[in-house]
Write a protein that holds these residues in place. Structure first.
Motif, PDB file in Angstrom:
ATOM      1  N   ASN A  11      12.237  -6.130  -8.358  1.00  0.00           N
ATOM      2  CA  ASN A  11      13.427  -5.851  -9.348  1.00  0.00           C
ATOM      3  C   ASN A  11      13.036  -4.447  -9.877  1.00  0.00           C
ATOM      4  OD1 ASN A  11      14.955  -8.072  -8.765  1.00  0.00           O
ATOM      5  ND2 ASN A  11      14.203  -9.180 -10.853  1.00  0.00           N
ATOM      6  N   GLU A  12      11.659  -4.335 -10.201  1.00  0.00           N
ATOM      7  CA  GLU A  12      11.086  -3.234 -10.832  1.00  0.00           C
ATOM      8  C   GLU A  12      11.380  -1.945  -9.862  1.00  0.00           C
ATOM      9  OE1 GLU A  12       8.256  -4.661 -14.305  1.00  0.00           O
ATOM     10  OE2 GLU A  12       7.446  -4.694 -12.350  1.00  0.00           O
ATOM     11  N   PHE A  13      10.890  -2.689  -8.700  1.00  0.00           N
ATOM     12  CA  PHE A  13      10.877  -1.485  -7.567  1.00  0.00           C
ATOM     13  C   PHE A  13      12.345  -0.890  -7.174  1.00  0.00           C
ATOM     14  CE2 PHE A  13      11.160  -0.887  -2.621  1.00  0.00           C
ATOM     15  CZ  PHE A  13      10.069   0.133  -2.786  1.00  0.00           C
ATOM     16  N   ASP A  14      13.313  -1.988  -7.139  1.00  0.00           N
ATOM     17  CA  ASP A  14      14.712  -1.571  -6.897  1.00  0.00           C
ATOM     18  C   ASP A  14      15.093  -0.357  -7.971  1.00  0.00           C
ATOM     19  OD1 ASP A  14      14.985  -3.254  -4.683  1.00  0.00           O
ATOM     20  OD2 ASP A  14      15.801  -4.759  -5.921  1.00  0.00           O
ATOM     21  N   ASP A  15      14.687  -0.710  -9.487  1.00  0.00           N
ATOM     22  CA  ASP A  15      14.932   0.242 -10.246  1.00  0.00           C
ATOM     23  C   ASP A  15      14.458   1.668 -10.054  1.00  0.00           C
ATOM     24  OD1 ASP A  15      16.527  -1.598 -11.637  1.00  0.00           O
ATOM     25  OD2 ASP A  15      14.872  -2.252 -13.359  1.00  0.00           O
ATOM     26  N   SER A  18      15.845   3.617  -7.167  1.00  0.00           N
ATOM     27  CA  SER A  18      17.230   4.108  -7.638  1.00  0.00           C
ATOM     28  C   SER A  18      17.318   5.162  -8.613  1.00  0.00           C
ATOM     29  CB  SER A  18      18.057   2.894  -8.368  1.00  0.00           C
ATOM     30  OG  SER A  18      18.068   1.781  -7.340  1.00  0.00           O
ATOM     31  N   LEU A  19      16.083   5.676  -9.184  1.00  0.00           N
ATOM     32  CA  LEU A  19      16.029   6.753 -10.044  1.00  0.00           C
ATOM     33  C   LEU A  19      16.688   8.164  -9.169  1.00  0.00           C
ATOM     34  CD1 LEU A  19      12.612   6.073 -11.775  1.00  0.00           C
ATOM     35  CD2 LEU A  19      15.007   5.798 -12.537  1.00  0.00           C
ATOM     36  N   PRO A  20      17.421   8.853 -10.075  1.00  0.00           N
ATOM     37  CA  PRO A  20      17.633  10.134  -9.274  1.00  0.00           C
ATOM     38  C   PRO A  20      16.667  10.933  -8.568  1.00  0.00           C
ATOM     39  CG  PRO A  20      18.749   9.937 -11.257  1.00  0.00           C
ATOM     40  CD  PRO A  20      17.643   8.829 -11.460  1.00  0.00           C
ATOM     41  N   GLU A  21      15.546  11.188  -9.072  1.00  0.00           N
ATOM     42  CA  GLU A  21      14.505  12.057  -8.658  1.00  0.00           C
ATOM     43  C   GLU A  21      13.723  11.055  -7.368  1.00  0.00           C
ATOM     44  OE1 GLU A  21      12.538   9.730 -12.234  1.00  0.00           O
ATOM     45  OE2 GLU A  21      14.661  10.519 -11.704  1.00  0.00           O
ATOM     46  N   ASN A  22      14.311   9.805  -7.005  1.00  0.00           N
ATOM     47  CA  ASN A  22      13.596   9.223  -5.880  1.00  0.00           C
ATOM     48  C   ASN A  22      14.502   9.047  -4.633  1.00  0.00           C
ATOM     49  OD1 ASN A  22      11.295   9.208  -7.076  1.00  0.00           O
ATOM     50  ND2 ASN A  22      11.704   6.945  -8.078  1.00  0.00           N
ATOM     51  N   LEU A  23      15.611   9.513  -4.869  1.00  0.00           N
ATOM     52  CA  LEU A  23      16.756   9.018  -4.041  1.00  0.00           C
ATOM     53  C   LEU A  23      16.599   9.586  -2.327  1.00  0.00           C
ATOM     54  CD1 LEU A  23      20.225   9.071  -6.104  1.00  0.00           C
ATOM     55  CD2 LEU A  23      18.717   7.084  -5.347  1.00  0.00           C
ATOM     56  N   GLU A  24      15.949  10.801  -2.447  1.00  0.00           N
ATOM     57  CA  GLU A  24      15.781  11.326  -1.154  1.00  0.00           C
ATOM     58  C   GLU A  24      14.009  11.097  -0.676  1.00  0.00           C
ATOM     59  OE1 GLU A  24      17.804  13.061   0.628  1.00  0.00           O
ATOM     60  OE2 GLU A  24      19.364  12.281  -0.828  1.00  0.00           O
ATOM     61  N   GLU A  28       7.633   2.252  -0.169  1.00  0.00           N
ATOM     62  CA  GLU A  28       7.503   0.712   0.105  1.00  0.00           C
ATOM     63  C   GLU A  28       6.787   0.087  -1.017  1.00  0.00           C
ATOM     64  OE1 GLU A  28       6.579  -0.006   4.732  1.00  0.00           O
ATOM     65  OE2 GLU A  28       5.387   1.234   4.035  1.00  0.00           O
ATOM     66  N   LEU A  29       7.196  -1.379  -1.063  1.00  0.00           N
ATOM     67  CA  LEU A  29       6.238  -2.053  -2.227  1.00  0.00           C
ATOM     68  C   LEU A  29       5.357  -2.684  -1.309  1.00  0.00           C
ATOM     69  CD1 LEU A  29       6.259  -2.610  -5.131  1.00  0.00           C
ATOM     70  CD2 LEU A  29       7.719  -4.606  -4.817  1.00  0.00           C
ATOM     71  N   ILE A  30       4.118  -2.594  -1.514  1.00  0.00           N
ATOM     72  CA  ILE A  30       2.853  -3.360  -0.928  1.00  0.00           C
ATOM     73  C   ILE A  30       1.928  -4.032  -1.782  1.00  0.00           C
ATOM     74  CG2 ILE A  30       0.917  -3.140   0.834  1.00  0.00           C
ATOM     75  CD1 ILE A  30       2.457  -0.542   1.986  1.00  0.00           C
ATOM     76  N   ASP A  31       2.340  -5.358  -1.754  1.00  0.00           N
ATOM     77  CA  ASP A  31       1.519  -6.177  -2.810  1.00  0.00           C
ATOM     78  C   ASP A  31       1.909  -5.771  -3.991  1.00  0.00           C
ATOM     79  OD1 ASP A  31       0.819  -8.088  -0.565  1.00  0.00           O
ATOM     80  OD2 ASP A  31      -0.946  -6.687  -0.178  1.00  0.00           O
ATOM     81  N   GLY A  32       2.836  -5.193  -4.565  1.00  0.00           N
ATOM     82  CA  GLY A  32       3.038  -5.035  -5.845  1.00  0.00           C
ATOM     83  C   GLY A  32       2.686  -3.605  -6.239  1.00  0.00           C
ATOM     84  N   THR A  33       2.404  -2.794  -5.205  1.00  0.00           N
ATOM     85  CA  THR A  33       2.112  -1.576  -5.279  1.00  0.00           C
ATOM     86  C   THR A  33       2.883  -0.505  -4.754  1.00  0.00           C
ATOM     87  OG1 THR A  33      -0.367  -1.856  -5.437  1.00  0.00           O
ATOM     88  CG2 THR A  33       0.197   0.529  -5.143  1.00  0.00           C
ATOM     89  N   ILE A  34       3.544   0.477  -5.561  1.00  0.00           N
ATOM     90  CA  ILE A  34       4.396   1.477  -4.933  1.00  0.00           C
ATOM     91  C   ILE A  34       3.948   2.271  -4.109  1.00  0.00           C
ATOM     92  CG2 ILE A  34       6.345   3.153  -5.462  1.00  0.00           C
ATOM     93  CD1 ILE A  34       6.929   1.460  -7.906  1.00  0.00           C
ATOM     94  N   VAL A  35       3.892   2.468  -2.869  1.00  0.00           N
ATOM     95  CA  VAL A  35       3.460   3.396  -2.020  1.00  0.00           C
ATOM     96  C   VAL A  35       4.465   4.458  -1.310  1.00  0.00           C
ATOM     97  CG1 VAL A  35       2.209   3.644   0.155  1.00  0.00           C
ATOM     98  CG2 VAL A  35       1.819   1.799  -1.430  1.00  0.00           C
ATOM     99  N   GLU A  36       4.274   5.575  -1.438  1.00  0.00           N
ATOM    100  CA  GLU A  36       5.288   6.672  -0.927  1.00  0.00           C
ATOM    101  C   GLU A  36       4.982   6.922   0.583  1.00  0.00           C
ATOM    102  OE1 GLU A  36       5.979  10.180  -3.050  1.00  0.00           O
ATOM    103  OE2 GLU A  36       7.619  10.806  -1.856  1.00  0.00           O
ATOM    104  N   LYS A  37       5.886   6.757   1.514  1.00  0.00           N
ATOM    105  CA  LYS A  37       5.581   7.168   2.782  1.00  0.00           C
ATOM    106  C   LYS A  37       5.826   8.739   2.975  1.00  0.00           C
ATOM    107  CE  LYS A  37       7.297   4.588   6.059  1.00  0.00           C
ATOM    108  NZ  LYS A  37       7.793   3.822   7.220  1.00  0.00           N
ATOM    109  N   PRO A  38       4.971   9.299   3.735  1.00  0.00           N
ATOM    110  CA  PRO A  38       4.960  10.700   4.020  1.00  0.00           C
ATOM    111  C   PRO A  38       6.472  11.164   4.821  1.00  0.00           C
ATOM    112  CG  PRO A  38       3.289   9.780   5.494  1.00  0.00           C
ATOM    113  CD  PRO A  38       3.566   8.714   4.515  1.00  0.00           C
ATOM    114  N   ARG A  83       9.352  -3.800   2.603  1.00  0.00           N
ATOM    115  CA  ARG A  83       8.843  -2.902   3.549  1.00  0.00           C
ATOM    116  C   ARG A  83       9.692  -2.058   4.475  1.00  0.00           C
ATOM    117  NH1 ARG A  83       3.193  -4.351   4.177  1.00  0.00           N
ATOM    118  NH2 ARG A  83       2.744  -5.307   2.419  1.00  0.00           N
ATOM    119  N   LEU A  84       9.596  -1.074   4.930  1.00  0.00           N
ATOM    120  CA  LEU A  84      10.304  -0.123   5.314  1.00  0.00           C
ATOM    121  C   LEU A  84       9.710   0.500   7.063  1.00  0.00           C
ATOM    122  CD1 LEU A  84      12.786   1.995   4.434  1.00  0.00           C
ATOM    123  CD2 LEU A  84      10.997   3.535   4.137  1.00  0.00           C
TER     124      LEU A  84
END
Length: 184
Positions: A11-15, A18-24, A28-38, A83-84
């Motif tokens: 739920n926190e990951f979805d929020d 959805s933030l404007p600065e993250n839309l582009e 991924e959420l991996i075991d509770g950690t947000i990981v940005e894919k290059p 996952r993505l």
């Protein structure tokens, strides 16, 4: 002493995504950690396009499902993972969602190794997919010109340019020579 951040829930990951600065951006959420894919390189994009194109052509003749790129999936009941895969295939009995992550996992997940990826992380991701219901995983290693094939209760297959990918029971009748993938 370092303090670890509290794990993030789906739920926190979805929020967060959805933030404007993250839309582009891609996360991924991996075991509770947000990981940005290059962002993918041109080479990475070409390799993934080959898979999308070949599977799409196959599905036009055999309409058993849909090929997707960068679609989000969340195992049912899992509050720590979202996952993505680079490319995925979902059978026709899995309806598409128009917002957020698809509930459950695809039938096929394809991950193409990027220059910034660590092989151990990609292999862990392949194992995660299999453990959570994905029936077939193709882990593509462009630099080595190898595809690792993961299936439940089977040994991992290492295929080279001398071999051909098989769709097994997930994409029955599908085949793709490994050499075709790396002609880019």
């Amino acid at each position: 002493m370092a303090t670890l951040a509290k794990p993030v829930t789906t739920n926190e990951f979805d929020d967060f995504v959805s933030l404007p600065e993250n839309l582009e951006r891609r996360f991924e959420l991996i075991d509770g950690t947000i990981v940005e894919k290059p962002m993918p390189t041109q080479f990475h994009a070409r390799v993934t396009a080959i898979f999308v194109g070949e599977i799409y052509i196959f599905l036009k003749v055999h309409p058993i499902g849909h090929v997707e790129t960068e679609a989000r999936y969340r195992p049912i009941g899992d509050k720590k993972n979202d996952r993505l895969p680079d490319v995925s295939f979902s059978s026709s009995d899995k309806p598409a969602v128009s917002k957020g992550a698809a509930p459950g996992m695809p039938d096929l997940a394809i991950e193409v190794m990027s220059p910034d990826d660590k092989l151990r992380d990609l292999r862990a991701k392949a194992e995660f997919y299999i453990a959570n219901g994905v029936r077939l995983v193709w882990l593509v290693l462009p630099e080595q010109k190898i595809v690792e094939v993961y299936r439940p209760n089977e040994d991992v297959l290492l295929l080279t340019v001398e071999n051909t990918l098989d769709g097994y029971e997930v994409l029955p009748g599908f085949s793709l020579p490994i050499a075709e993938i790396f002609k880019v």
